[in-house]
Design a protein around this motif. Structure first.
Motif, PDB file in Angstrom:
ATOM      1  N   ALA A 294      55.725  24.918  50.799  1.00  0.00           N
ATOM      2  CA  ALA A 294      55.102  26.240  50.845  1.00  0.00           C
ATOM      3  C   ALA A 294      55.925  27.165  49.965  1.00  0.00           C
ATOM      4  CB  ALA A 294      55.038  26.775  52.274  1.00  0.00           C
ATOM      5  N   CYS A 295      55.282  28.183  49.428  1.00  0.00           N
ATOM      6  CA  CYS A 295      55.984  29.127  48.565  1.00  0.00           C
ATOM      7  C   CYS A 295      55.202  30.430  48.538  1.00  0.00           C
ATOM      8  CB  CYS A 295      56.140  28.557  47.153  1.00  0.00           C
ATOM      9  SG  CYS A 295      57.061  29.609  46.025  1.00  0.00           S
ATOM     10  N   ARG A 296      55.913  31.538  48.722  1.00  0.00           N
ATOM     11  CA  ARG A 296      55.277  32.850  48.699  1.00  0.00           C
ATOM     12  C   ARG A 296      56.017  33.759  47.732  1.00  0.00           C
ATOM     13  NH1 ARG A 296      50.605  31.733  50.968  1.00  0.00           N
ATOM     14  NH2 ARG A 296      50.240  33.949  51.432  1.00  0.00           N
ATOM     15  N   ARG A 297      55.261  34.606  47.080  1.00  0.00           N
ATOM     16  CA  ARG A 297      55.852  35.550  46.133  1.00  0.00           C
ATOM     17  C   ARG A 297      56.480  36.731  46.865  1.00  0.00           C
ATOM     18  NH1 ARG A 297      50.779  36.655  42.355  1.00  0.00           N
ATOM     19  NH2 ARG A 297      49.842  36.725  44.440  1.00  0.00           N
ATOM     20  N   LEU A 298      57.597  37.200  46.335  1.00  0.00           N
ATOM     21  CA  LEU A 298      58.217  38.415  46.836  1.00  0.00           C
ATOM     22  C   LEU A 298      57.588  39.620  46.148  1.00  0.00           C
ATOM     23  CD1 LEU A 298      61.956  37.285  46.886  1.00  0.00           C
ATOM     24  CD2 LEU A 298      60.438  37.563  48.850  1.00  0.00           C
ATOM     25  N   PRO A 299      57.642  40.785  46.758  1.00  0.00           N
ATOM     26  CA  PRO A 299      57.012  41.971  46.153  1.00  0.00           C
ATOM     27  C   PRO A 299      57.655  42.346  44.821  1.00  0.00           C
ATOM     28  CG  PRO A 299      57.570  42.352  48.465  1.00  0.00           C
ATOM     29  CD  PRO A 299      58.226  41.073  48.071  1.00  0.00           C
ATOM     30  N   GLU A 300      56.891  43.061  44.014  1.00  0.00           N
ATOM     31  CA  GLU A 300      57.370  43.619  42.745  1.00  0.00           C
ATOM     32  C   GLU A 300      57.889  42.542  41.795  1.00  0.00           C
ATOM     33  OE1 GLU A 300      56.651  46.672  42.740  1.00  0.00           O
ATOM     34  OE2 GLU A 300      56.487  47.038  44.889  1.00  0.00           O
ATOM     35  N   GLY A 301      57.410  41.303  41.936  1.00  0.00           N
ATOM     36  CA  GLY A 301      57.853  40.239  41.047  1.00  0.00           C
ATOM     37  C   GLY A 301      59.317  39.894  41.184  1.00  0.00           C
ATOM     38  N   VAL A 305      60.041  32.920  47.864  1.00  0.00           N
ATOM     39  CA  VAL A 305      60.700  32.443  49.070  1.00  0.00           C
ATOM     40  C   VAL A 305      59.944  31.206  49.535  1.00  0.00           C
ATOM     41  CG1 VAL A 305      59.318  33.914  50.597  1.00  0.00           C
ATOM     42  CG2 VAL A 305      61.555  33.104  51.357  1.00  0.00           C
ATOM     43  N   PHE A 306      60.673  30.249  50.074  1.00  0.00           N
ATOM     44  CA  PHE A 306      60.071  28.997  50.518  1.00  0.00           C
ATOM     45  C   PHE A 306      60.849  28.512  51.734  1.00  0.00           C
ATOM     46  CE2 PHE A 306      63.153  28.315  47.185  1.00  0.00           C
ATOM     47  CZ  PHE A 306      63.977  27.330  47.693  1.00  0.00           C
ATOM     48  N   PRO A 307      60.357  27.508  52.459  1.00  0.00           N
ATOM     49  CA  PRO A 307      61.067  27.060  53.662  1.00  0.00           C
ATOM     50  C   PRO A 307      62.513  26.675  53.358  1.00  0.00           C
ATOM     51  CG  PRO A 307      58.900  26.062  53.573  1.00  0.00           C
ATOM     52  CD  PRO A 307      59.102  26.768  52.264  1.00  0.00           C
ATOM     53  N   GLY A 308      63.424  27.447  53.881  1.00  0.00           N
ATOM     54  CA  GLY A 308      64.830  27.109  53.717  1.00  0.00           C
ATOM     55  C   GLY A 308      65.507  27.679  52.501  1.00  0.00           C
ATOM     56  N   GLY A 309      64.880  28.606  51.777  1.00  0.00           N
ATOM     57  CA  GLY A 309      65.573  29.145  50.616  1.00  0.00           C
ATOM     58  C   GLY A 309      64.766  30.182  49.872  1.00  0.00           C
ATOM     59  N   TYR A 310      65.354  30.663  48.768  1.00  0.00           N
ATOM     60  CA  TYR A 310      64.685  31.655  47.929  1.00  0.00           C
ATOM     61  C   TYR A 310      65.228  31.554  46.511  1.00  0.00           C
ATOM     62  CZ  TYR A 310      68.985  34.419  48.437  1.00  0.00           C
ATOM     63  OH  TYR A 310      70.292  34.840  48.418  1.00  0.00           O
ATOM     64  N   GLY A 315      67.898  35.433  38.736  1.00  0.00           N
ATOM     65  CA  GLY A 315      68.566  34.153  38.535  1.00  0.00           C
ATOM     66  C   GLY A 315      69.279  33.654  39.772  1.00  0.00           C
ATOM     67  N   ALA A 316      69.496  34.531  40.749  1.00  0.00           N
ATOM     68  CA  ALA A 316      70.160  34.119  41.988  1.00  0.00           C
ATOM     69  C   ALA A 316      69.206  33.271  42.830  1.00  0.00           C
ATOM     70  CB  ALA A 316      70.612  35.342  42.776  1.00  0.00           C
ATOM     71  N   TYR A 317      69.750  32.244  43.458  1.00  0.00           N
ATOM     72  CA  TYR A 317      68.949  31.419  44.357  1.00  0.00           C
ATOM     73  C   TYR A 317      69.857  30.851  45.436  1.00  0.00           C
ATOM     74  CZ  TYR A 317      70.959  27.208  42.251  1.00  0.00           C
ATOM     75  OH  TYR A 317      71.829  26.233  41.830  1.00  0.00           O
ATOM     76  N   LYS A 318      69.241  30.409  46.525  1.00  0.00           N
ATOM     77  CA  LYS A 318      70.027  29.843  47.619  1.00  0.00           C
ATOM     78  C   LYS A 318      69.135  28.967  48.476  1.00  0.00           C
ATOM     79  CE  LYS A 318      73.352  31.069  51.238  1.00  0.00           C
ATOM     80  NZ  LYS A 318      74.066  32.184  51.916  1.00  0.00           N
ATOM     81  N   THR A 319      69.692  27.871  48.941  1.00  0.00           N
ATOM     82  CA  THR A 319      69.020  27.035  49.929  1.00  0.00           C
ATOM     83  C   THR A 319      69.886  27.012  51.179  1.00  0.00           C
ATOM     84  OG1 THR A 319      70.081  25.058  49.008  1.00  0.00           O
ATOM     85  CG2 THR A 319      67.870  25.596  48.215  1.00  0.00           C
ATOM     86  N   PHE A 320      69.239  27.154  52.325  1.00  0.00           N
ATOM     87  CA  PHE A 320      69.959  27.213  53.584  1.00  0.00           C
ATOM     88  C   PHE A 320      70.055  25.818  54.208  1.00  0.00           C
ATOM     89  CE2 PHE A 320      67.926  31.420  53.180  1.00  0.00           C
ATOM     90  CZ  PHE A 320      69.060  32.205  53.175  1.00  0.00           C
ATOM     91  N   LEU A 354      60.616  28.635  61.633  1.00  0.00           N
ATOM     92  CA  LEU A 354      61.736  29.142  60.841  1.00  0.00           C
ATOM     93  C   LEU A 354      61.361  30.535  60.357  1.00  0.00           C
ATOM     94  CD1 LEU A 354      64.523  28.172  59.602  1.00  0.00           C
ATOM     95  CD2 LEU A 354      63.249  27.853  57.482  1.00  0.00           C
ATOM     96  N   LEU A 355      62.257  31.505  60.575  1.00  0.00           N
ATOM     97  CA  LEU A 355      62.005  32.887  60.193  1.00  0.00           C
ATOM     98  C   LEU A 355      62.973  33.293  59.089  1.00  0.00           C
ATOM     99  CD1 LEU A 355      61.710  34.501  63.762  1.00  0.00           C
ATOM    100  CD2 LEU A 355      59.991  33.211  62.485  1.00  0.00           C
ATOM    101  N   LEU A 356      62.429  33.853  58.016  1.00  0.00           N
ATOM    102  CA  LEU A 356      63.236  34.365  56.909  1.00  0.00           C
ATOM    103  C   LEU A 356      62.885  35.828  56.698  1.00  0.00           C
ATOM    104  CD1 LEU A 356      62.897  31.487  54.262  1.00  0.00           C
ATOM    105  CD2 LEU A 356      64.827  31.928  55.766  1.00  0.00           C
ATOM    106  N   THR A 357      63.896  36.680  56.604  1.00  0.00           N
ATOM    107  CA  THR A 357      63.653  38.101  56.386  1.00  0.00           C
ATOM    108  C   THR A 357      64.269  38.523  55.061  1.00  0.00           C
ATOM    109  OG1 THR A 357      63.924  40.322  57.311  1.00  0.00           O
ATOM    110  CG2 THR A 357      65.706  38.754  57.712  1.00  0.00           C
ATOM    111  N   TYR A 358      63.515  39.307  54.287  1.00  0.00           N
ATOM    112  CA  TYR A 358      63.937  39.725  52.946  1.00  0.00           C
ATOM    113  C   TYR A 358      63.964  41.244  52.874  1.00  0.00           C
ATOM    114  CZ  TYR A 358      63.901  40.401  47.878  1.00  0.00           C
ATOM    115  OH  TYR A 358      64.208  40.787  46.596  1.00  0.00           O
ATOM    116  N   ASN A 359      65.046  41.777  52.275  1.00  0.00           N
ATOM    117  CA  ASN A 359      65.178  43.216  52.096  1.00  0.00           C
ATOM    118  C   ASN A 359      64.917  43.572  50.642  1.00  0.00           C
ATOM    119  OD1 ASN A 359      67.059  45.752  51.400  1.00  0.00           O
ATOM    120  ND2 ASN A 359      66.399  45.880  53.533  1.00  0.00           N
TER     121      ASN A 359
END
Length: 698
Positions: A294-301, A305-310, A315-320, A354-359
């Motif tokens: 699964a993959c969803r776009r973040l606002p403003e381009g 974000v996807f299950p377990g990461g973003y 250029g920054a990315y992370k997998t949990f 799984l819950l992911l919150t983005y600021n």
């Protein structure tokens, strides 16, 4: 002249870069100050754990799901096998208040006390003995209770209620299967590559929008940034399972999300697609296979974000390190001011979430919450049913309580005390500039400004980066009319300055790129020269001292030339230092071999013979002009011997007498060379005096 121009171009670019960074820092400072004022005015809530509670049940059971209905919590669970007469409602459902105290079935009218629900519930368990509750869902004005009735995954029945905006609940029927549909796994469309995208050549590849190029032949999956079929190298490579495959054997698809280009690639005989993310600005590639689930776009381009990461556009990315197996996108929840987003994913088979919150302002995803289930109340309180509680049946089930910014719109707009809440549209103090603009618009504007400052500070400079920065400045200025308001920090001033400076930097950047390529080409040429010398010295054994001296001299000269390249603008000094260290190692190894040869008694016999010839030739010259070739021969001899001396002195030799012996023989040869030079100088002075008198007489 050329050197001066190059220095001027370099200095101009660096000055403009520093000026751009200063404008970006000023914009960031003003945006942060405005954000501080915004928080003081409207408030801001972060995801925060407030406590841990325990939910008690009358029956020993396995928790299935929880859902918030007003101020009540509906808890669904599974108990021991039902009796022959069927299962009662309280063996599957229970209502609790906010303090987790048990409520009666009539506490929420129309929910568990509805006669139609009781009838359908009884019939379901009477006709399907294996019936068990899977989950509870709130979907667009509906409450769904999903039951599994058989062994197959699609053997389900769904009871449904309607939930009005004012919280009234009424049972509908047991035909809610069509409502029980998850959103699309991706909120964008994949575009499949066709044969028209194939570009033939020595190293053929597939063109992806003309921006990147993909190849899967030759045993590797390669992503290129340039349309060059003459080389198989690229910005990203990884091996494929089946090396013997052609370009047409792979299935390639792509999707564009802002500045990110997502690739879905299935090489030949690989059942699981690979997912790569290409940052079109920085030309970097990262593999993130979680996008496939699964993959969803973040606002403003801002990224995805996807299950377990973003992965962010910066250029920054992370997998949990979280269990993401089987997770599907379920829903997203946005805070009223738009600053925070909650993405929820659910695994049907395992039954966990799984819950992911983005600021939006901080551009960060907090650590994921893995749980059995969750319930969100109107005031933003989040109850999380911990995942471990579902492993074994029990009567006590731990819950976590979280404070979140995800309050409902009606709660955010409710009157508080004697007046409207700060975020309410009913607020009357419109003279305040912050209130006049509104919290949501401030969040978007501050977020856009901080995104621009991060692009300057954190992104590798490229032409695409500067063009995107200029476009972002224009877009931000057009989208937020209030940026020029001095009462709101006057963000428009540094924003315009940053755009103007970025345009100047872009003009100078082409010069910098040319200088960078020039330095890289010079280093590549030096590498070729060094490799040739080293390869020859390693592959052959010189037969006399002259050949050993020549080899050491060539290697030392190559090292000296390499070090001069550090003075070129934008040279890769780290690479130069690395190659210089390699040459030093080769010099030491070749020097040890040379020392073993030069330690022989007759090693310098040819040199002594050469010095005798030089002395003889120096005395035989008949004109001053004839002295130059002899001088060159003497210099060549002495330079080579000095190089040998430097190498021998620097070698780690166990027997010092060997070094002393070799240095002594070198000194004898140098003495002969000095005698030849003295003879030549005397003969040259004599001839110069004779030629001067002859010229005067004439």
């Amino acid at each position: 002249m050329a050197i001066g121009a190059t220095g001027l171009d370099t200095a101009t670019y660096e000055v403009l870069r520093e000026r751009l960074a200063a404008h970006a820092a000023e914009l960031g400072r003003r945006a942060e100050e405005l954000n501080t004022r915004r928080i003081a005015e409207f408030g801001s809530t972060r995801l925060e754990l407030t406590g841990t509670e325990r939910l008690h049940t009358e029956h020993t059971c396995r928790p299935r799901d929880i859902v918030a209905l007003g101020d009540a919590l509906l808890f669904g669970y599974g108990t021991l096998p039902a009796a022959v007469s069927g299962r009662s409602v309280d063996e599957v459902f229970a209502l609790y208040d906010r303090d987790l105290k048990r409520l009666g079935e009539d506490a929420v009218p129309g929910l568990l006390d509805d006669s139609g629900f009781v009838r359908e519930f009884a019939a379901l368990h009477r006709y399907y003995r294996e019936t068990r509750l899977l989950r509870l869902r709130r979907v667009e004005g509906r409450l769904l209770a999903v039951f599994r009735t058989g062994e197959k995954a699609d053997d389900i029945r769904v009871l449904r209620w309607s939930v009005s905006d004012d919280g009234r609940i009424s049972f509908l029927d047991a035909r809610g299967e069509r409502d029980h549909v998850l959103p699309a796994a991706h909120d964008f469309e994949w575009t499949e590559a066709t044969r028209e995208d194939h570009i033939p050549g020595r190293h053929p590849h597939i063109s992806i929008r003309g921006e990147v190029f993909v190849a899967t032949d030759g045993g590797t999956l390669t992503v290129k940034a340039a349309n060059d079929t003459g080389t198989g190298e690229g910005i990203h490579t990884e091996p494929v399972d089946e090396p013997l495959q052609s370009l047409a054997d792979a299935d390639v698809a792509h999707a564009r999300v802002g500045d990110l280009l997502l690739l879905r690639i299935s090489p030949y005989k690989e059942s699981t697609p690979r997912h790569l993310v290409v940052n079109t600005l920085t030309k970097t590639v990262v593999r993130l296979d979680g996008i496939g689930q699964a993959c969803r776009r973040l606002p403003e381009g801002q990224g995805i974000v996807f299950p377990g990461g973003y992965c962010l556009a910066s250029g920054a990315y992370k997998t949990f390190d979280a269990d993401a197996a089987g997770l599907e996108f379920e829903q997203s929840v946005r805070s009223p001011n738009g600053e925070d987003l909650l993405f929820t994913f659910h695994a049907r088979t395992e039954g966990h979430s799984l819950l992911l919150t983005y600021n939006l302002i901080r551009k960060e995803v907090t650590a994921p919450l893995s749980c059995r289930s969750w319930a969100l109340f109107d005031d933003g309180t989040l109850m999380v049913l911990q995942r471990g509680s579902g492993d074994e049946p029990g009567r006590v089930h731990p819950l976590q309580l979280w404070r979140t910014p995800y309050v409902s719109d009606t709660y955010a707009a409710r009157p508080v005390g004697t007046g409207p809440s700060p975020s309410s549209p009913l607020r009357t103090d419109r003279g305040d500039p912050l209130a006049r603009v509104g919290n949501a618009d401030l969040v978007r504007g501050i977020s856009d400004c901080l995104s621009l400052t991060h692009a300057v500070a954190e992104t590798t400079p490229t032409t695409e980066v500067y063009k995107a920065l200029i476009a972002g400045c224009v877009r931000t200025a057009d989208a937020h009319h209030w940026l020029g308001d001095d009462a709101l920090g006057g963000l428009r001033t540094p924003l315009d300055a940053m755009r103007n400076t970025a345009e100047q930097v872009l003009g100078e950047f082409e010069t910098v790129q040319a200088l960078t390529r020039q330095a890289a080409d010079a280093l590549a040429e030096a590498d070729v020269r060094i490799a040739s010398v080293v390869r020859r010295l390693r592959g052959e054994a010189p037969r006399d001292a002259g050949a050993w001296v020549t080899g050491l001299t060539e290697l030392r000269q190559a090292q000296g030339h390499l070090l001069t390249l550090k003075d070129q603008p934008y040279a890769d000094t780290a690479r130069i230092d690395e190659r210089a260290a390699d040459i030093e190692t080769d010099l030491a190894a070749f020097g040890q071999r040379a020392l073993a040869f030069l330690a022989r008694e007759d090693a310098f016999t040819p040199h002594h013979q050469e010095t005798e010839r030089l002395v003889s030739d120096a005395g035989k010259i008949t004109a001053v002009a004839e002295a130059a070739p002899v001088t060159a021969r003497i210099d060549e001899l002495t330079d080579g011997l000095r190089t040998v001396t430097e190498v021998v002195v620097g070698l780690d030799i166990g027997d010092a007498t060997v070094r002393t012996s070799v240095l002594g023989r070198i000194a004898e040869v140098l003495g002969g060379a000095n005698r030849a030079r003295a003879t030549l100088d005397a003969r040259r002075r004599e001839l110069a005096d004779h030629e001067g008198r002859a010229e005067f007489t004439a």
